[in-house]
Design an enzyme around this catalytic site. Sequence first.
Site, PDB file in Angstrom:
ATOM      1  N   GLU A 130       0.846  -1.192   0.000  1.00 13.02           N
ATOM      2  CA  GLU A 130       0.000   0.000   0.000  1.00 13.02           C
ATOM      3  C   GLU A 130       0.883   1.244   0.000  1.00 13.02           C
ATOM      4  OE1 GLU A 130      -1.784  -2.231   3.548  1.00 13.02           O
ATOM      5  OE2 GLU A 130      -3.144  -0.513   3.328  1.00 13.02           O
ATOM      6  N   LYS A 165       2.494   4.510   1.482  1.00 15.76           N
ATOM      7  CA  LYS A 165       2.797   4.969   2.825  1.00 15.76           C
ATOM      8  C   LYS A 165       2.587   6.483   2.811  1.00 15.76           C
ATOM      9  CE  LYS A 165       6.454   5.175   6.263  1.00 15.76           C
ATOM     10  NZ  LYS A 165       6.305   6.625   6.440  1.00 15.76           N
ATOM     11  N   ASP A 169       2.355  10.273   4.209  1.00 13.88           N
ATOM     12  CA  ASP A 169       3.207  11.013   5.118  1.00 13.88           C
ATOM     13  C   ASP A 169       2.391  12.056   5.855  1.00 13.88           C
ATOM     14  OD1 ASP A 169       5.540  11.556   6.298  1.00 13.88           O
ATOM     15  OD2 ASP A 169       6.483  12.544   4.597  1.00 13.88           O
ATOM     16  N   TYR A 211      -6.286   2.301   7.189  1.00 12.85           N
ATOM     17  CA  TYR A 211      -5.612   1.111   6.667  1.00 12.85           C
ATOM     18  C   TYR A 211      -5.541  -0.047   7.649  1.00 12.85           C
ATOM     19  CZ  TYR A 211      -1.917   3.502   9.228  1.00 12.85           C
ATOM     20  OH  TYR A 211      -1.212   4.155  10.198  1.00 12.85           O
ATOM     21  N   LYS A 225      10.942   2.924   2.376  1.00 10.27           N
ATOM     22  CA  LYS A 225      11.015   4.372   2.171  1.00 10.27           C
ATOM     23  C   LYS A 225      11.887   4.675   0.967  1.00 10.27           C
ATOM     24  CE  LYS A 225      10.649   7.387   5.356  1.00 10.27           C
ATOM     25  NZ  LYS A 225      10.598   8.283   6.506  1.00 10.27           N
ATOM     26  N   CYS A 273      39.552  34.718  -4.304  1.00 11.40           N
ATOM     27  CA  CYS A 273      39.275  33.765  -3.237  1.00 11.40           C
ATOM     28  C   CYS A 273      38.571  34.465  -2.066  1.00 11.40           C
ATOM     29  CB  CYS A 273      40.574  33.136  -2.753  1.00 11.40           C
ATOM     30  SG  CYS A 273      40.344  32.099  -1.306  1.00 11.40           S
ATOM     31  N   CYS A 301      41.291  34.335   1.004  1.00 13.02           N
ATOM     32  CA  CYS A 301      42.569  35.056   1.002  1.00 13.02           C
ATOM     33  C   CYS A 301      42.617  36.216   0.009  1.00 13.02           C
ATOM     34  CB  CYS A 301      43.720  34.099   0.748  1.00 13.02           C
ATOM     35  SG  CYS A 301      43.729  33.414  -0.918  1.00 13.02           S
ATOM     36  N   CYS A 332      41.547  28.020  -5.459  1.00 17.60           N
ATOM     37  CA  CYS A 332      42.503  28.957  -4.908  1.00 17.60           C
ATOM     38  C   CYS A 332      43.807  28.168  -4.832  1.00 17.60           C
ATOM     39  CB  CYS A 332      42.079  29.412  -3.507  1.00 17.60           C
ATOM     40  SG  CYS A 332      43.381  30.373  -2.706  1.00 17.60           S
ATOM     41  N   CYS A 373      46.551  29.926   1.858  1.00 13.38           N
ATOM     42  CA  CYS A 373      45.180  30.428   2.022  1.00 13.38           C
ATOM     43  C   CYS A 373      44.602  29.914   3.345  1.00 13.38           C
ATOM     44  CB  CYS A 373      44.334  29.953   0.850  1.00 13.38           C
ATOM     45  SG  CYS A 373      42.595  30.344   1.017  1.00 13.38           S
TER      46      CYS A 373
END
Length: 647
Positions: free
Chosen positions: A106, A108, A110, A211, A299, A391, A394, A407, A412
């Site tokens: 069946e 499921k 939620d 159900y 699931k 970057c 730096c 970079c 850095c």
Amino acid sequence: MERMRRLVDTLNRYAYEYYVLDAPTVSDKEYDALYDELVRLEKQTGERLADSPTRRVGGEPVAAFGKHEHIRRLYSLDKALTKEELEAFGERIGKIDPRPVEYTVEYKFDGLTVCLTYEGGKFKGAATRGNGVVGEDVTAQVLTVKSFPLTVDYSGVLEVQGEAIMRLSALKKYNETAAEPLKNARNAVAGAIRNLDPKVTAARRLDIMFYNVNYMSSGTLKSQTDCVEFLKAHGFKVHPFLRVCKNLEEVYAAIEEVDRTRGDLDILTDGAVVKVNDFSVREELGATDKFPRWAIAYKFEAEEVTTLLKDVVWQVGRTGKLTPLALLDPVELAGATVKKATLNNYGDIVRKGVKKGARVLVRRSNEVIPEILGTTETGEGCEEILPPETCPSCGRPLSEIGANLFCTNRDCRDRVIYSVTNFCSKDGANIEGFSEMTAAQLYDELGVKKFSDLYALEKESLLKLEGFKSKKADNLLKNIAGAKKIRFRNFLYALGIENVGKKTAGDLAKRFIDIEALQNAKVEDLTAMDDVGETVAESIAGYFRDGENRAEIDRLFSLGVEIEYEKTAEEGVFVGQKVVLTGSLSQFTRGEAEEIVRRLGGEPQSGVTKTTTLVVAGEKAGSKLDKAKALGIKIIGEEEFKSLING
Ligand SMILES: [Zn+2]
């Protein structure tokens, strides 16, 4: 009174057709006229029938939820996420009952599980599942739902179970006018049922899909199909999808059908429920202390939701690669609050049409970090996302390598902090108590920029750091000193090579006898391994081609770092063997192969003698091979040699 009875019956029939069968036979106007007449009559007489639809308004807010003890425990279900896990479920059943088992599949849904109790044919109350034994009394809230009967043609005690849901269309409609839009259907239901004010519940127009018959005081049901028929016959809303399957193959096909069709449903689904159909078999299977053995919730691995993308920030990783990180309006997804999601690179942003202020589709799979699948809505206020020019850490210019921005500044800050933290992590050098914060402190205050700098730290300088007292400094030094012997796989992971995670590091440690062999490996040697593709091989070869990287590895060794190789002479596959190598091998030089033999406990020999126990023959093997054949010595080829050393 007679008129009242007739009005109630008519209104209940209309409601049943409308809410349960989805097949209305009258207009809202006609319904409302009859309803108003009933309200007037009830006011005049001061009476109200047990199944009057006017009872469904839910009443005044309650101060707190009462407790409700379920007659029989309501189980939650064990989960399966893969076909293998589904098969394991079937195997567990087969061990208890080896006969063929019939299953049902069946949807499921939620939402929120609710349990309704009837006595003497009348609705008595509703409760949440709670811990399965005791739930919260949500009678007033559930009464606002129109799709369940107030009276049933069953005179005993009856407990039925269903999933309270908010239809996706109802959610959309609600959100069109709501001051505070609801984030998703599941939250909407939980928030509606577990709300002390039934008016809030009523406004969300919930449904209940039934159900299960949890308990009945008289009469018996024989199977799930039987149970569903009973529910239908007594006016409960049941989803028409129910597949009866003769074996797990059919079950899996039904699950795939659920997966294919769930997107078209007006109800949020996150999987399928698989149950053993026959109740006598269920009885035999029983339950563990947590779950029944006869049912499992399959699931689907990924769940998706849309939310607002607020901004994108660029992060510099341990290899210098810049990764865009999306900041999201927090949203509930697969049981967690998602605030951030990854994007791969700038090209990914363009391809997915991601913009600031757009609604994006987010998926959370079994991995930890959610990802953005695409954009669902972009309005006028949306803002283009541009790649950074320098970057973010730096400020130096960036290099474009392949589809990514890097970079290349080895000093850095962010890059150093992440790479040093990675080096010290559990799967790396495993330096206890070392955190990202430690790495930042060491970088900022003591200029620690290389792994090897860690091994050269002195107590005196550590004491200058904030929060570092004598004991803490001693501990850190002790932990660093204690991490000088590093397993080969950990060492490789610690280096932080682009595209080399835990698994690849482990594979490399198994395949290559030592760091030198790996450093000298060609791209072809690497791609010859299972699970190593061109990109990964290029990253590895590129890393070891780099002079600075090699110098850093040497510095580590000179500071006392040692690699513990996976295979030692004592446990090696060549223990007690005298081995001759002849001909040319495609993946090893003669020297490398001899070193491997030695490391794995064998003794390489230059020529075949009576003492030789094994000959490894490569291409164009000559006289040595002939001699070995004449002496009846065991001969193996390169493939066999490789599989021996790889264990
Ligand atoms: Zn940088």
